[in-house]
Design a protein around this motif. Structure first.
Motif, PDB file in Angstrom:
ATOM      1  N   ARG A  86       0.797  -1.134   0.122  1.00 13.19           N
ATOM      2  CA  ARG A  86      -0.150   0.036  -0.084  1.00 13.19           C
ATOM      3  C   ARG A  86       0.809   1.127  -0.197  1.00 13.19           C
ATOM      4  O   ARG A  86       0.671   2.202  -0.751  1.00 13.19           O
ATOM      5  N   LEU A  87       1.802   1.131   0.848  1.00 14.78           N
ATOM      6  CA  LEU A  87       2.633   2.295   0.722  1.00 14.78           C
ATOM      7  C   LEU A  87       3.539   2.624  -0.406  1.00 14.78           C
ATOM      8  O   LEU A  87       3.646   3.719  -0.969  1.00 14.78           O
ATOM      9  N   TYR A  88       3.699   1.595  -1.087  1.00 13.11           N
ATOM     10  CA  TYR A  88       4.514   1.640  -2.309  1.00 13.11           C
ATOM     11  C   TYR A  88       3.695   2.124  -3.353  1.00 13.11           C
ATOM     12  O   TYR A  88       3.957   2.987  -4.198  1.00 13.11           O
ATOM     13  N   CYS A  89       2.290   1.713  -3.423  1.00 10.99           N
ATOM     14  CA  CYS A  89       1.452   2.329  -4.438  1.00 10.99           C
ATOM     15  C   CYS A  89       1.225   3.910  -4.028  1.00 10.99           C
ATOM     16  O   CYS A  89       1.107   4.469  -4.912  1.00 10.99           O
ATOM     17  N   GLN A  90       0.902   4.162  -2.937  1.00 13.32           N
ATOM     18  CA  GLN A  90       0.747   5.555  -2.515  1.00 13.32           C
ATOM     19  C   GLN A  90       2.011   6.450  -3.241  1.00 13.32           C
ATOM     20  O   GLN A  90       1.915   7.442  -3.582  1.00 13.32           O
ATOM     21  N   VAL A  99      -2.234   9.965  -4.932  1.00 10.25           N
ATOM     22  CA  VAL A  99      -1.095  10.176  -4.512  1.00 10.25           C
ATOM     23  C   VAL A  99      -1.161  11.007  -3.220  1.00 10.25           C
ATOM     24  O   VAL A  99      -1.710  11.787  -2.939  1.00 10.25           O
ATOM     25  N   ALA A 100      -0.282  10.461  -2.001  1.00 15.47           N
ATOM     26  CA  ALA A 100      -0.349  11.135  -0.907  1.00 15.47           C
ATOM     27  C   ALA A 100       0.283  12.556  -1.047  1.00 15.47           C
ATOM     28  O   ALA A 100       1.274  12.714  -1.704  1.00 15.47           O
ATOM     29  N   GLY A 101      -0.342  13.084  -0.089  1.00 15.78           N
ATOM     30  CA  GLY A 101       0.209  14.562  -0.016  1.00 15.78           C
ATOM     31  C   GLY A 101      -0.937  15.411  -0.292  1.00 15.78           C
ATOM     32  O   GLY A 101      -0.768  16.665  -0.678  1.00 15.78           O
ATOM     33  N   GLN A 178      -6.817  11.479 -10.573  1.00 12.95           N
ATOM     34  CA  GLN A 178      -6.084  11.737  -9.138  1.00 12.95           C
ATOM     35  C   GLN A 178      -5.758  13.327  -9.262  1.00 12.95           C
ATOM     36  O   GLN A 178      -5.570  13.700  -7.810  1.00 12.95           O
ATOM     37  N   TYR A 179      -6.048  14.026 -10.062  1.00 11.70           N
ATOM     38  CA  TYR A 179      -5.576  15.795  -9.787  1.00 11.70           C
ATOM     39  C   TYR A 179      -7.157  16.230  -9.519  1.00 11.70           C
ATOM     40  O   TYR A 179      -7.256  17.443  -9.185  1.00 11.70           O
ATOM     41  N   PRO A 239     -20.190   1.359   0.748  1.00 16.40           N
ATOM     42  CA  PRO A 239     -18.949   1.337   1.447  1.00 16.40           C
ATOM     43  C   PRO A 239     -17.963   2.426   0.863  1.00 16.40           C
ATOM     44  O   PRO A 239     -17.847   2.782  -0.359  1.00 16.40           O
ATOM     45  N   LEU A 240     -17.258   3.498   1.758  1.00 13.28           N
ATOM     46  CA  LEU A 240     -16.633   4.581   1.420  1.00 13.28           C
ATOM     47  C   LEU A 240     -15.377   4.009   0.752  1.00 13.28           C
ATOM     48  O   LEU A 240     -14.711   3.164   1.211  1.00 13.28           O
ATOM     49  N   PRO A 241     -15.009   4.641  -0.389  1.00 10.03           N
ATOM     50  CA  PRO A 241     -13.865   4.340  -1.085  1.00 10.03           C
ATOM     51  C   PRO A 241     -12.663   4.818  -0.227  1.00 10.03           C
ATOM     52  O   PRO A 241     -11.893   5.405  -0.854  1.00 10.03           O
ATOM     53  N   GLY A 242     -12.508   3.977   0.953  1.00 13.03           N
ATOM     54  CA  GLY A 242     -11.239   4.625   1.761  1.00 13.03           C
ATOM     55  C   GLY A 242     -10.096   4.035   1.163  1.00 13.03           C
ATOM     56  O   GLY A 242      -9.044   4.377   0.866  1.00 13.03           O
ATOM     57  N   TYR A 243     -10.138   2.584   1.505  1.00 10.24           N
ATOM     58  CA  TYR A 243      -8.862   1.911   1.158  1.00 10.24           C
ATOM     59  C   TYR A 243      -8.736   0.899   0.057  1.00 10.24           C
ATOM     60  O   TYR A 243      -8.115   0.072  -0.082  1.00 10.24           O
ATOM     61  N   SER A 244      -9.786   1.043  -0.818  1.00  5.96           N
ATOM     62  CA  SER A 244      -9.927   0.348  -2.010  1.00  5.96           C
ATOM     63  C   SER A 244      -8.862   0.658  -2.748  1.00  5.96           C
ATOM     64  O   SER A 244      -8.690   1.927  -3.103  1.00  5.96           O
ATOM     65  N   TYR A 245      -8.158  -0.235  -3.315  1.00  7.16           N
ATOM     66  CA  TYR A 245      -7.413   0.075  -4.178  1.00  7.16           C
ATOM     67  C   TYR A 245      -7.150  -1.158  -5.169  1.00  7.16           C
ATOM     68  O   TYR A 245      -6.898  -2.298  -4.687  1.00  7.16           O
ATOM     69  N   ASN A 246      -6.899  -1.080  -6.592  1.00 10.53           N
ATOM     70  CA  ASN A 246      -6.525  -2.166  -7.175  1.00 10.53           C
ATOM     71  C   ASN A 246      -5.875  -1.754  -8.229  1.00 10.53           C
ATOM     72  O   ASN A 246      -5.444  -2.475  -8.890  1.00 10.53           O
TER      73      ASN A 246
END
Lengths: 246, 95
Positions: A86-90, A99-101, A178-179, A239-246
């Motif tokens: 997850r960290l790597y993806c962010q 993107v984190a930030g 993402q923007y 379900p809130l799309p909080g942690y969903s990542y694919n």
């Protein structure tokens, strides 16, 4: 695989000196030779094979320890892989994850990039069984990155009973998603419309100023924001799309 | 939507809004401000930069009627539109 082989060898080694001893004794009795040399030799041979035994057993134990450590290590790695990935993806933004930030303070300090004008087109959809009338109040709007913008949708409930709707959104092209930051909107929460009620639904958003610096976005001039309304059953939670990542 | 099972392709993940959802304006309390904003947009060929004053007014109306949590306007990106003390505020009511 190797382990039984090793064990068999160890067992064979243990049996061998006994057989050797027997043979020696027979030899002695038959030939009446009791040279102390042979005794000494057999003793040496016994201790050598005992030494071999010991060597093999310590080697067995070391190998077993290494294998057990590797097994535990693998299990630990598989547990650690989830947050690491997850960290790597962010960090790398792979797979379209946010993107984190993105922090809220950015809104305060960002400056609009006035040279880059982007057209935002709006689309409204509803599920086939959803009876609201849902449409955008403007077909397009021209914004620049770094500037907050407001847009409106209108929803009307033409039926005689209250209907609860819940919506989600989509941004095309995907990489521009993402923007696209929404400060406030009407999605992901149940919205209830009474019979024959009509409301204005605002969306307050901005395009991240970094959009202008991304080489992949250099040719993107139009972003389409599409909302889709579904009918929500009472008490059902999207379900809130909080942690969903694919 | 993003129903793709292909890991390499670009997919879209929706994100929740930063400040949550707007409560619905059931009574149309801010409808007038919204109409002003839409008129401004139509007059300026949908250029958002020209109508930021109206959008600020709409959001202020929402905050006044409990339809939005009160926030300093600078946090909503209106830092450049921040008006100085009330003696100039009568200028804002221009359509």
């Amino acid at each position: 695989m190797l382990l039984p082989l090793l064990l068999r060898q160890a067992a064979a080694c243990r049996a061998a000196p006994m057989r050797l001893l027997h043979r020696q004794a027979e030899h002695d009795l038959l030939r009446r030779r009791l040279p102390p040399r042979l005794h000494a030799q057999s003793r040496n041979r016994k201790s050598k094979s005992e030494q071999q035994q010991d060597e093999w057993s310590t080697r067995n134990k070391t190998v077993l320890t290494y294998i057990a450590a590797a097994g535990v290590g693998m299990i630990g790695l598989s547990y650690a892989a989830v947050p690491l990935y997850r960290l790597y993806c962010q960090a790398s933004g792979l797979g379209g994850t946010a993107v984190a930030g993105h922090d809220v303070d950015q809104v305060e300090t960002m400056t609009p990039v006035k040279e880059r004008i982007i057209k935002i087109t709006f689309n409204a959809d509803r599920h086939a069984s959803m009876q609201w009338n849902f449409k955008p109040q403007q077909t397009e709007i021209f914004v620049v990155p770094g500037e907050t913008a407001l847009a409106f949708y209108r929803a009307k409930n033409p039926t005689d009973k209250p209907i609860v709707g819940i919506s989600t959104y989509n941004v095309v092209p995907f990489e521009a998603g993402q923007y696209f930051n929404k400060i406030q909107c009407f999605c992901f929460e149940e919205q209830r419309l009474n019979p024959h009620e009509e409301v204005d639904m605002p969306v307050f958003f901005y395009i991240d100023p970094e959009f202008d610096e991304d080489p992949r976005m250099a040719r993107v001039d139009t972003i389409t924001l599409s909302y889709t309304f579904f009918e929500a059953k009472e008490g059902q939670n999207l379900p809130l799309p909080g942690y969903s990542y694919n | 939507m993003s129903t793709a099972m292909n890991f390499g392709s670009k997919t879209f993940t929706p994100r929740p809004p930063e400040k949550g959802a707007f409560p619905l304006d059931h009574f149309g309390e801010c409808k007038a401000f919204k109409e002003k904003f839409m008129k401004c947009l139509r007059d300026n060929s949908f250029d958002n930069s020209m109508c930021r004053l109206q959008s600020k007014d709409y959001l202020e109306c929402r905050m006044d009627h409990q339809l939005m949590t009160k926030e300093p306007l600078a946090k909503l990106g209106f830092r450049d539109l921040m008006d100085p003390p009330p003696n100039q505020s009568d200028r804002d009511s221009k359509p």
